[in-house]
Structures are given as C-alpha cells and as structure tokens.
Design an enzyme around this catalytic site. Structure first.
Site, PDB file in Angstrom:
ATOM      1  N   ASP A  85       0.853  -1.185   0.000  1.00 32.27           N
ATOM      2  CA  ASP A  85       0.000   0.000   0.000  1.00 32.27           C
ATOM      3  C   ASP A  85       0.896   1.244   0.000  1.00 32.27           C
ATOM      4  O   ASP A  85       1.404   1.643  -1.035  1.00 32.27           O
ATOM      5  CB  ASP A  85      -0.925  -0.090   1.207  1.00 32.27           C
ATOM      6  N   ASP A 104      -8.293  -8.036   6.224  1.00 33.84           N
ATOM      7  CA  ASP A 104      -9.355  -7.838   7.211  1.00 33.84           C
ATOM      8  C   ASP A 104      -9.836  -6.398   7.273  1.00 33.84           C
ATOM      9  O   ASP A 104      -9.199  -5.462   6.793  1.00 33.84           O
ATOM     10  CB  ASP A 104      -8.827  -8.187   8.597  1.00 33.84           C
TER      11      ASP A 104
HETATM   12  P1  XMP Z   1       1.779  -0.274   3.887  1.00 33.34           P
HETATM   13  O1  XMP Z   1       0.986   0.989   3.814  1.00 33.34           O
HETATM   14  O2  XMP Z   1       2.855  -0.228   4.901  1.00 33.34           O
HETATM   15  O3  XMP Z   1       0.706  -1.261   4.440  1.00 33.34           O
HETATM   16  O4  XMP Z   1       2.244  -0.732   2.520  1.00 33.34           O
HETATM   17  C1  XMP Z   1       0.620  -2.564   4.174  1.00 33.34           C
HETATM   18  C2  XMP Z   1      -0.307  -3.147   5.218  1.00 33.34           C
HETATM   19  O5  XMP Z   1      -1.515  -2.381   5.337  1.00 33.34           O
HETATM   20  C3  XMP Z   1      -2.660  -3.189   5.340  1.00 33.34           C
HETATM   21  N1  XMP Z   1      -3.563  -2.761   4.246  1.00 33.34           N
HETATM   22  C4  XMP Z   1      -4.803  -3.212   4.006  1.00 33.34           C
HETATM   23  N2  XMP Z   1      -5.530  -4.137   4.654  1.00 33.34           N
HETATM   24  N3  XMP Z   1      -7.282  -3.835   3.111  1.00 33.34           N
HETATM   25  C5  XMP Z   1      -6.771  -4.442   4.185  1.00 33.34           C
HETATM   26  O6  XMP Z   1      -7.428  -5.301   4.737  1.00 33.34           O
HETATM   27  C6  XMP Z   1      -6.628  -2.886   2.400  1.00 33.34           C
HETATM   28  O7  XMP Z   1      -7.148  -2.373   1.410  1.00 33.34           O
HETATM   29  C7  XMP Z   1      -5.318  -2.559   2.888  1.00 33.34           C
HETATM   30  N4  XMP Z   1      -4.385  -1.695   2.461  1.00 33.34           N
HETATM   31  C8  XMP Z   1      -3.332  -1.843   3.327  1.00 33.34           C
HETATM   32  C9  XMP Z   1      -2.162  -4.604   5.164  1.00 33.34           C
HETATM   33  O8  XMP Z   1      -2.282  -5.252   6.408  1.00 33.34           O
HETATM   34  C10 XMP Z   1      -0.702  -4.531   4.786  1.00 33.34           C
HETATM   35  O9  XMP Z   1       0.076  -5.473   5.470  1.00 33.34           O
HETATM   36 MG    MG Z   2      -4.386  -5.668   8.031  1.00 34.02          MG
END
Ligand code: XMP
Ligand code: MG
Length: 176
Positions: free
Chosen positions: A102, A158
């Site tokens: 993300d 989740d």
């Molecule tokens: P970053 O921002 O560090 O985050 O790349 C990665 C973590 O954020 C969570 N994440 C999500 N979880 N739906 C979810 O259930 C989403 O759309 C989403 N976007 C980010 C995920 O746990 C990942 O490890």
């Molecule tokens: Mg999560």
C-alpha cells in the site's frame, strides 16, 4: 452471497487461484530448485502464503514476522519486527510474502531489517499492489494483481479482524 457489507467482488476465488499458481511458477523459475526461507507477514499473508507454498516444489523453511510501527501517533514511527520460526537467514534465499503493498512502509521496513541478517538473496512477493497510495519507493519482485485505491477485504485481508476467511477479494462498502 451472504456478505452484505461487501460492495463488489474484485477478484473471484478462481481468479486468485489461477494467479497464485502462476506466481509460484514465476518464483520457482527465478529461484531454481534450492531451499527457500518463506517469511510470512502476519496476519494478512497467512492465506496467500498457505496456498502459494503448496505449489512450490522447493524445500521451504518458514518464519513469520509481525511488524509494529512505534510512532508518536501523528507520523509513522520506527518499524520493529518480531520474528517467529527460523531466525538464521545468513546465506539463505529469503522470500518475503505479503498480502498487499500500500504505502510501501511495511515492506520497505521489513526488507531493510532482513537485509541486515545477511541473506544470500532477498526477494518479495505480494498478492496485491495498490500503487495509488505509495509513499515509499519499493517494488515487489513478484506481484499478483494491481488493485484500485479502495479498501479491500478477504483472502487474508481484514477490516477490524473480520473477513479474512472469505475465499474471494471484495471491496468493503461504506458503513461496512
Ligand atoms: P503499507 O501501507 O505499509 O501497508 O504498505 C501494508 C499493510 O496495510 C494493510 N492494508 C490493508 N488491509 N485492506 C486491508 O485489509 C486494504 O485495502 C489494505 N491496504 C493496506 C495490510 O495489512 C498490509 O500489510
Ligand atoms: Mg491488516
């Protein structure tokens, strides 16, 4: 469907299954048949990891990491890793397995910490990539699907610890 909070299905069970099999093929092709240490990022990656590794013929050792960010609540803080399982990564071929990329902070932080442990190779596979929200420049070596900037759940992902067991990936509706 029985999941009233799911606004739409983004990736069906069949689509995920086919792509996970392909990803395992890509990984096997680039690694050869040597032993791997799979590093699963808790909690979201557990479903993807379980399906992925069953398509690999390589010997695989496992470790799981929990990443926690310690900040002042306003800015993202220092990332700390708790490792469970195989700890010795020196000279090993390491593959980080994550559900979604993300902002990129989590994967970038995990890779930086693991690199210090002296692996022979360090690669990463993410099932989903949401490039719209990237803050840190990081790219996975293997990516399943690129997804739009929506909050998605299922297949490990989740919302407040729910929906992880859905066999498909869906967009969570507002108010869900
Ligand atoms: P970053 O921002 O560090 O985050 O790349 C990665 C973590 O954020 C969570 N994440 C999500 N979880 N739906 C979810 O259930 C989403 O759309 C989403 N976007 C980010 C995920 O746990 C990942 O490890
Ligand atoms: Mg999560």
């Amino acid at each position: 469907m029985g999941h009233e909070d799911i606004e739409s299905v983004l990736l069906t069970e069949a689509e995920i299954k086919a792509r996970v099999r392909e990803l395992a093929g890509e990984i096997a092709e680039s690694h050869g048949d040597g032993e791997l240490v799979a590093v699963g990022v808790l909690t979201g990656a557990f479903v993807f990891l379980a399906d992925l590794v069953r398509h690999l013929r390589n010997p695989v050792r496992f470790t799981f990491v929990k990443a926690d960010s310690y900040g002042d609540g306003t800015r993202p803080g220092e990332l700390r890793l708790t490792m469970m399982g195989e700890q010795d990564l020196r000279d090993r071929d390491v593959l980080v397995v994550e559900d979604i990329l993300d902002t990129g902070r989590t994967l970038a932080g995990i890779l930086a910490i693991l690199r210090e442990k002296g692996p022979r190779t360090l690669r990463s596979v993410v099932l989903l990539d949401k490039p719209a929200r990237r803050e840190v420049e990081v790219q996975a070596d293997f990516t399943g699907f690129t997804v739009p900037d929506r909050f998605i759940v299922g297949y490990g992902l989740d919302h407040a610890q729910r929906y992880r067991n859905l066999p498909f990936i869906g967009v969570l509706g507002v108010g869900g």
